[in-house]
Write a protein that holds these residues in place. Sequence first.
Motif, mmCIF file in Angstrom:
data_model
loop_
_atom_site.group_PDB
_atom_site.id
_atom_site.type_symbol
_atom_site.label_atom_id
_atom_site.label_comp_id
_atom_site.label_asym_id
_atom_site.label_seq_id
_atom_site.Cartn_x
_atom_site.Cartn_y
_atom_site.Cartn_z
ATOM 1 N N LEU A 457 0.811 -1.215 0.000
ATOM 2 C CA LEU A 457 0.000 0.000 0.000
ATOM 3 C C LEU A 457 0.846 1.267 0.000
ATOM 4 O O LEU A 457 0.390 2.330 -0.436
ATOM 5 C CB LEU A 457 -0.940 0.000 1.208
ATOM 6 N N GLU A 458 2.094 1.162 0.486
ATOM 7 C CA GLU A 458 2.962 2.347 0.509
ATOM 8 C C GLU A 458 3.324 2.832 -0.898
ATOM 9 O O GLU A 458 3.818 3.952 -1.069
ATOM 10 C CB GLU A 458 4.244 2.083 1.312
ATOM 11 N N ASP A 459 3.073 1.972 -1.927
ATOM 12 C CA ASP A 459 3.372 2.369 -3.305
ATOM 13 C C ASP A 459 2.220 3.118 -3.968
ATOM 14 O O ASP A 459 2.368 3.608 -5.094
ATOM 15 C CB ASP A 459 3.701 1.131 -4.160
ATOM 16 N N ILE A 460 1.085 3.208 -3.295
ATOM 17 C CA ILE A 460 -0.082 3.844 -3.910
ATOM 18 C C ILE A 460 0.191 5.290 -4.342
ATOM 19 O O ILE A 460 -0.168 5.680 -5.459
ATOM 20 C CB ILE A 460 -1.316 3.740 -2.991
ATOM 21 N N PRO A 461 0.832 6.148 -3.521
ATOM 22 C CA PRO A 461 1.097 7.525 -3.984
ATOM 23 C C PRO A 461 1.933 7.574 -5.271
ATOM 24 O O PRO A 461 1.667 8.402 -6.148
ATOM 25 C CB PRO A 461 1.852 8.149 -2.804
ATOM 26 N N LEU A 462 2.932 6.710 -5.392
ATOM 27 C CA LEU A 462 3.749 6.681 -6.607
ATOM 28 C C LEU A 462 2.924 6.253 -7.806
ATOM 29 O O LEU A 462 3.040 6.824 -8.902
ATOM 30 C CB LEU A 462 4.931 5.722 -6.419
ATOM 31 N N LEU A 463 2.092 5.228 -7.623
ATOM 32 C CA LEU A 463 1.250 4.745 -8.717
ATOM 33 C C LEU A 463 0.247 5.811 -9.129
ATOM 34 O O LEU A 463 0.000 6.017 -10.323
ATOM 35 C CB LEU A 463 0.527 3.468 -8.284
ATOM 36 N N VAL A 464 -0.328 6.494 -8.152
ATOM 37 C CA VAL A 464 -1.296 7.548 -8.443
ATOM 38 C C VAL A 464 -0.663 8.636 -9.301
ATOM 39 O O VAL A 464 -1.229 9.070 -10.311
ATOM 40 C CB VAL A 464 -1.864 8.147 -7.135
ATOM 41 N N GLU A 465 0.521 9.073 -8.928
ATOM 42 C CA GLU A 465 1.176 10.142 -9.681
ATOM 43 C C GLU A 465 1.508 9.688 -11.102
ATOM 44 O O GLU A 465 1.365 10.455 -12.065
ATOM 45 C CB GLU A 465 2.451 10.591 -8.961
ATOM 46 N N ALA A 466 1.938 8.433 -11.266
ATOM 47 C CA ALA A 466 2.251 7.913 -12.601
ATOM 48 C C ALA A 466 1.010 7.905 -13.488
ATOM 49 O O ALA A 466 1.061 8.290 -14.659
ATOM 50 C CB ALA A 466 2.842 6.514 -12.487
ATOM 51 N N PHE A 467 -0.126 7.473 -12.935
ATOM 52 C CA PHE A 467 -1.353 7.427 -13.723
ATOM 53 C C PHE A 467 -1.891 8.833 -14.007
ATOM 54 O O PHE A 467 -2.412 9.098 -15.094
ATOM 55 C CB PHE A 467 -2.411 6.586 -13.007
ATOM 56 N N LEU A 468 -1.767 9.730 -13.030
ATOM 57 C CA LEU A 468 -2.259 11.095 -13.241
ATOM 58 C C LEU A 468 -1.455 11.822 -14.316
ATOM 59 O O LEU A 468 -2.011 12.635 -15.067
ATOM 60 C CB LEU A 468 -2.215 11.885 -11.937
ATOM 61 N N ALA A 469 -0.165 11.533 -14.414
ATOM 62 C CA ALA A 469 0.663 12.158 -15.458
ATOM 63 C C ALA A 469 0.128 11.811 -16.835
ATOM 64 O O ALA A 469 0.108 12.653 -17.748
ATOM 65 C CB ALA A 469 2.122 11.707 -15.311
ATOM 66 N N ASN A 470 -0.315 10.583 -16.992
ATOM 67 C CA ASN A 470 -0.885 10.154 -18.269
ATOM 68 C C ASN A 470 -2.257 10.780 -18.488
ATOM 69 O O ASN A 470 -2.585 11.225 -19.595
ATOM 70 C CB ASN A 470 -0.986 8.624 -18.300
ATOM 71 N N LEU A 471 -3.069 10.835 -17.433
ATOM 72 C CA LEU A 471 -4.426 11.383 -17.564
ATOM 73 C C LEU A 471 -4.401 12.876 -17.896
ATOM 74 O O LEU A 471 -5.270 13.380 -18.610
ATOM 75 C CB LEU A 471 -5.201 11.161 -16.266
ATOM 76 N N ARG A 472 -3.411 13.606 -17.384
ATOM 77 C CA ARG A 472 -3.326 15.037 -17.694
ATOM 78 C C ARG A 472 -3.231 15.263 -19.202
ATOM 79 O O ARG A 472 -3.854 16.173 -19.749
ATOM 80 C CB ARG A 472 -2.103 15.653 -17.007
ATOM 81 N N MET A 473 -2.432 14.421 -19.870
ATOM 82 C CA MET A 473 -2.263 14.575 -21.309
ATOM 83 C C MET A 473 -3.471 14.037 -22.061
ATOM 84 O O MET A 473 -3.948 14.659 -23.023
ATOM 85 C CB MET A 473 -0.993 13.844 -21.753
ATOM 86 N N GLN A 474 -3.991 12.896 -21.651
ATOM 87 C CA GLN A 474 -5.127 12.297 -22.360
ATOM 88 C C GLN A 474 -6.362 13.181 -22.297
ATOM 89 O O GLN A 474 -7.079 13.339 -23.288
ATOM 90 C CB GLN A 474 -5.449 10.930 -21.760
ATOM 91 N N LEU A 475 -6.629 13.775 -21.119
ATOM 92 C CA LEU A 475 -7.833 14.574 -20.941
ATOM 93 C C LEU A 475 -7.586 16.062 -21.196
ATOM 94 O O LEU A 475 -8.521 16.859 -21.171
ATOM 95 C CB LEU A 475 -8.379 14.387 -19.514
#
Length: 587
Positions: A457-475
């Motif tokens: 669960l400690e990796d959730i913040p890193l995973l969130v940021e990685a996915f949000l970086a992609n969503l910023r460009m897609q959306l």
Amino acid sequence: MIDFRNRLEESRTGTPLLMVVPGSGLIAKCAVESEADALMVLNAGIYRSMGSGTLAAFMPYGNANDQTLELLKEQMLPRSGDLPIIAGVFGVDPTRPIRDRLRELQDLGVIGVVNWPAIGFIDGKFRKHLEKEGLGTEVESEMLAVARELGFVTFGFSLSVEEVQRFVATGVDGLILDVGLTRSSDDFRAKRDDVHRAISQLNKLSAAADTRPECVRVAFGGPITAPTELSEVFRHSSIHGFAGGSVFERLPVQDIVNTTLRRFKGVASSARAGGAKTFGGMVGHSPAMRQVFDIINRVGHQDVTVCVEGETGTGKELVAAMLHRLSSRANHPLVTLNCGAIPSSLLESELFGHERGAFTGAERQRPGKFELAHGGVLFLDEIADLSPHGQVALLRVLQQNEVVRVGGDTTIPVDVRIVTASNRPLSAMVDAGDFRADLYYRLSTITIRLPALRERLEDIPLLVEAFLANLRMQLNRPIAGISSRFEKKLRQHAWPGNVRELEHVLNRCAILEDGTHLEGWSFEPQPHLRSSADASDLPLPSKQEQAERALQDADGNVTRAAAALNVTRKTFYRWLDRGKAEPPSSS
């Protein structure tokens, strides 16, 4: 000029380069709006916008350098804004000295040059006649050397190892590595095979430039027509960018073009983001993931079989891709087969290929996955779902290192490294008699277990940021992060779908919410959900009850019921008591 050279340097270690090859001012305008990194203006764009293919650029319809100049003046420069422009220059011009041509481009504000039309597209007798007249790659190298002397950023358009070596020796700043004409296909399997062949070609060409690691390598054209394919290319190769023309220009509606470019840009931005906390597309800094990364690093260089075990959505395919990339087989294909998706009757055809007429519907000869993966890596996903017959067939190939196509009688030697993946422990299946022990030992010299998301669960913040970086460009919208309340809810969830489920949750919230920080109001954690791995340990009556309930909730649709339980259709049928819950034949 300095900014673009810095951008080239950045592409080697950070965000890959994305260049657009426009044939009209509309596409150039879309490229600017979508924040492409550069325009590459080639006379091929003229013919493409007229509805003809790129190869028309090689026909004697006019002076290629004049055509490029006209395209620049009339279409590109008025709409390019501050976007850097690389122009195609043919190495021999009967009307003007090449140095004068280059100076004219420089006066127009063009900052880069690429050899185009490239002689490498031509072969056979015509190629020999051209070289006899002094129109071979040597004259292209000379043109690029002059351009470099004048201060241009130079790119060598390359189709072969020999051309790469010549342009590298010339001292070009970058290489445009061609992987064929852009083409699309409705045949998913054929398309995936084309992408694997393109990756193999890219790695072969790229390796020829290893003597100059500072030389930027950009993939061009080929079967890369979707963001998922570009993402696969970045994962499986060491290229630094992508350039495309037809893939963007083929779409007639401006909004669709903009969306496609943004999605490509998003893949490029996230492909290698995150520094030391990412590894081959996997994100994590927990002790469990660091151990996984260490094992992959140790095993990648060893030519041994590897079995990757983990629940659905933990990233087993990413591990296979990284093992391929680290191995001595990296310049050869990585071919994937999902064993759970292939009916038993077609398995041998998929693995070993078939001859024309071998069975009804076999209209042409087709190589199997072993042949396609020759010299490289064959990734067998969902190996636990392989039928007993399929297990025997696979064992035979592993023992003999040769295949015979269905309907044929010729033995074909194969040299393949096998990597498998399973969402169930194969050792337990061997103990239960569901998997052959002799095949298990051949497939699992090394076993890599991927931790479930609830175990890190400690990796959730890193995973969130990685996915949000992609969503910023897609959306195409600013998303600064998530609220602390939303993060707390994410940590409370059981995550039966693991990292893939987390990505879907963030995607859904980003679409439904408007703020710069996602609040996750549409997401409610369920701490006690069972994963597919947990469910496989339940006694049989509980499995039967789950299957019957899921089938009822899905209105008798087996596919949806199995998906709801995170198991395959084959496993779902095994859970069912056929006497009490006979599934409809239409499902």
